[in-house]
Write an enzyme that holds these catalytic residues in place. Structure first.
Site, short mmCIF file in Angstrom:
data_model
loop_
_atom_site.label_atom_id
_atom_site.label_comp_id
_atom_site.label_asym_id
_atom_site.label_seq_id
_atom_site.Cartn_x
_atom_site.Cartn_y
_atom_site.Cartn_z
N GLU A 204 33.99 51.25 115.83
CA GLU A 204 33.68 49.82 115.82
C GLU A 204 33.76 49.27 114.41
O GLU A 204 34.29 48.17 114.18
CB GLU A 204 32.28 49.61 116.42
CG GLU A 204 32.29 49.88 117.92
CD GLU A 204 30.91 49.86 118.58
OE1 GLU A 204 30.87 49.74 119.81
OE2 GLU A 204 29.90 49.99 117.89
N PHE B 247 14.20 50.46 120.60
CA PHE B 247 14.50 50.42 122.04
C PHE B 247 13.41 51.11 122.86
O PHE B 247 12.95 50.59 123.88
CB PHE B 247 15.85 51.08 122.31
CG PHE B 247 17.01 50.20 121.97
CD1 PHE B 247 17.39 49.18 122.81
CD2 PHE B 247 17.72 50.39 120.79
CE1 PHE B 247 18.45 48.35 122.50
CE2 PHE B 247 18.78 49.57 120.47
CZ PHE B 247 19.15 48.55 121.32
N VAL C 194 4.23 54.56 109.00
CA VAL C 194 3.43 55.73 109.38
C VAL C 194 3.95 56.91 108.56
O VAL C 194 5.15 57.18 108.54
CB VAL C 194 3.56 56.02 110.89
CG1 VAL C 194 2.80 57.28 111.26
CG2 VAL C 194 3.07 54.84 111.70
N SER D 210 9.01 50.08 117.13
CA SER D 210 9.27 49.02 118.10
C SER D 210 10.77 48.82 118.26
O SER D 210 11.28 47.72 118.26
CB SER D 210 8.60 47.72 117.65
OG SER D 210 8.68 46.78 118.68
#
Ligand SMILES: Cc1cc2nc3c(=O)[nH]c(=O)nc-3n(C[C@H](O)[C@H](O)[C@H](O)COP(=O)(O)OP(=O)(O)OC[C@H]3O[C@@H](n4cnc5c(N)ncnc54)[C@H](O)[C@@H]3O)c2cc1C
Length: 432
Positions: free
Chosen positions: A172, A14, A79, A12
């Site tokens: 960053e 992007f 999973v 779950s």
């Protein structure tokens, strides 16, 4: 009543979120399985690692996102296998989930390229626990250095961080870390000469931000240099040791913290799917994003070797996953309507990276580039728009405004780590 087909979506992130967004409210039943109970916004992970934001600010509970969607069921579970002939996925613990269609959106993990010591001694930045661990460690090293300084044994290595990889995450991270040190930590330690702290960025090519224009690359180098970040170009790591790194040319840098942002590989789960894997373990997909020979299985995002019209491999970025997720979901609905599948066409909306306060580079299609304050404002706006959840947007905006006005980086709590009832820290690393 006709039997409704069941679509299982693994992941779950992007891609998975975008796929479920299309399938919600349609004639299929959806089961979303994720190892975590939240959707994480990874482009802001470095801000959690550098105390600008808290972990909750960039994560949204998956159940809350899908509440009110009657055909969407959420399962938290890891999973561990996919069985295409049986049309089942297996969860740890042995449970099997049957599917009519499967969307594999399980993302990627860090690749160490076999360099000795990376796996053992370097900090990666791929998950929320990674970011919290890194934040804990950097802050703890400053505390240790202060204690040693009180005893008269200041340890310069404790204050040194080596960031490996000059892509957007490395840039960053280095920029934000240097700001944390010079604007926050510098004023708070009585016995420590924080001016001796070093941030060293190691990049194997001759510049930063590979894939960006030369102008943006030069702007990134100049901005980081201005922030005091040391850079080593055209070299790579020979090894990582508990107390630093050794570069290929023989240079040794003593450092208590090594941040590895240099390599990514597809989630090993795609090893369960047929077909030889491509660069970085990514699984080849047909032009509709299904697995060749298995039109009911789609692989999207970082786990897939998705190509553009010219056959070029698309980068492992959020937009490729989002557009791929929507496309795969639409093909499932088309199949249900008896219509033929369509080829995936990627629309490039541009790319951007921030280098620090009021400094970012943004490149739009057609050669339009922004740098400096304007690029930074564009970066802030885009990240707020894509962040999931109104609360998160509001909190992040407030944090950024506060940080801008005061330079304060408030999320500087050192959390204990562990999984047992005796601790309250983040869980141990993910197995998958
Ligand atoms: C630090 C960092 C910074 C980034 N910055 C940018 C940026 O600025 N711009 C940009 O475009 N991209 C950026 N990216 C890349 C971008 O986040 C990825 O390309 C994108 O997340 C890929 O989407 P995905 O759906 O394939 O995987 P993800 O978004 O990673 O989602 C995978 C999901 O699968 C779940 N999962 C994994 N394995 C299992 C399993 N075995 N069982 C159950 N669930 C599982 C995970 O918990 C996760 O929720 C960044 C990535 C990182 C790590």
């Amino acid at each position: 009543m006709p039997v409704r087909p069941r679509v299982v979506v693994i992941g779950s992130g992007f891609g998975g979120l975008a796929a479920v967004g299309v399938l919600a409210g349609t004639g299929v039943d959806v089961v979303v399985v994720d190892r975590d109970n939240y959707h994480g916004f990874w482009p802001l992970l470095y801000q959690v690692a550098t105390a600008g934001l808290g972990p909750d600010d960039i994560a949204a509970p998956i159940r809350a996102i899908h509440a009110g969607k009657p055909n969407v069921e959420v399962r938290m579970g890891l999973v561990c296998g996919i069985d295409p002939p049986a049309r089942q996925v297996e969860l740890t613990g042995g449970e099997r989930l049957a599917y009519d269609y499967l969307i594999v959106a399980a993302g990627s993990s860090s690749a160490d390229f076999g360099i000795p010591g990376v796996h053992r001694h370097a900090y990666t930045l791929k998950t929320l626990p990674d970011a919290v661990r890194l934040r804990n460690h950097v802050l703890s090293m400053f505390e240790r250095a202060e204690n040693n300084a009180v005893d008269g044994h200041p340890g310069a290595a404790d204050l040194t961080t080596v960031v490996v990889g000059g892509g957007s995450t490395g840039v960053e991270m280095a920029g934000a870390l240097s700001e944390l040190i010079s604007h926050n930590l510098a004023g708070e330690y009585r016995h420590l000469d924080v001016g001796r702290a070093r941030v060293v960025l190691v990049e194997m090519t001759d510049t930063l931000l590979p894939g960006y224009s030369r102008r943006s690359q030069d702007a990134a180098v100049a901005t980081l240099r201005q922030k005091g970040v040391e850079m080593r170009f055209a070299t790579s790591l020979a090894s990582v040791e508990p107390d630093g790194v050794t570069l290929k040319g023989g240079e040794r840098i003593q450092a208590a913290t090594v941040v590895w942002t240099a390599g990514v590989k597809a989630n090993p789960l795609v090893g369960c799917l047929p077909g030889a894997k491509e660069k970085g373990g990514r699984t080849p997909v047909a032009d509709d994003l299904s697995v060749p020979g298995h039109p009911e299985v789609f692989v999207i995002g970082d786990a897939a070797a998705t190509r553009d019209r010219r056959g070029e491999l698309l980068p492992q970025v959020a937009q490729v996953a989002i557009q791929g997720g929507r496309h795969a979901a639409r093909q499932i609905l088309r199949r249900q309507e008896g219509r033929p599948a369509r080829a995936f066409r990627y629309r490039d909306h541009g790319t951007m990276a921030t280098i620090g306060r009021r400094a970012a580079v943004a490149e739009l299609p057609g050669g339009v580039t922004f740098a400096g304050t304007f690029g930074w404002l564009a970066w802030l706006a885009v990240h707020l728009v894509f962040l999931v959840g109104f609360r998160n947007r509001a909190v992040v905006l407030l944090n950024w405004a506060w940080n801008y006005l005061t330079w304060d980086r408030a999320s500087r709590v050192i959390l204990p780590e562990g999984t047992g009832p005796e601790t309250t820290g983040p869980p141990a690393a993910h197995p998958g």
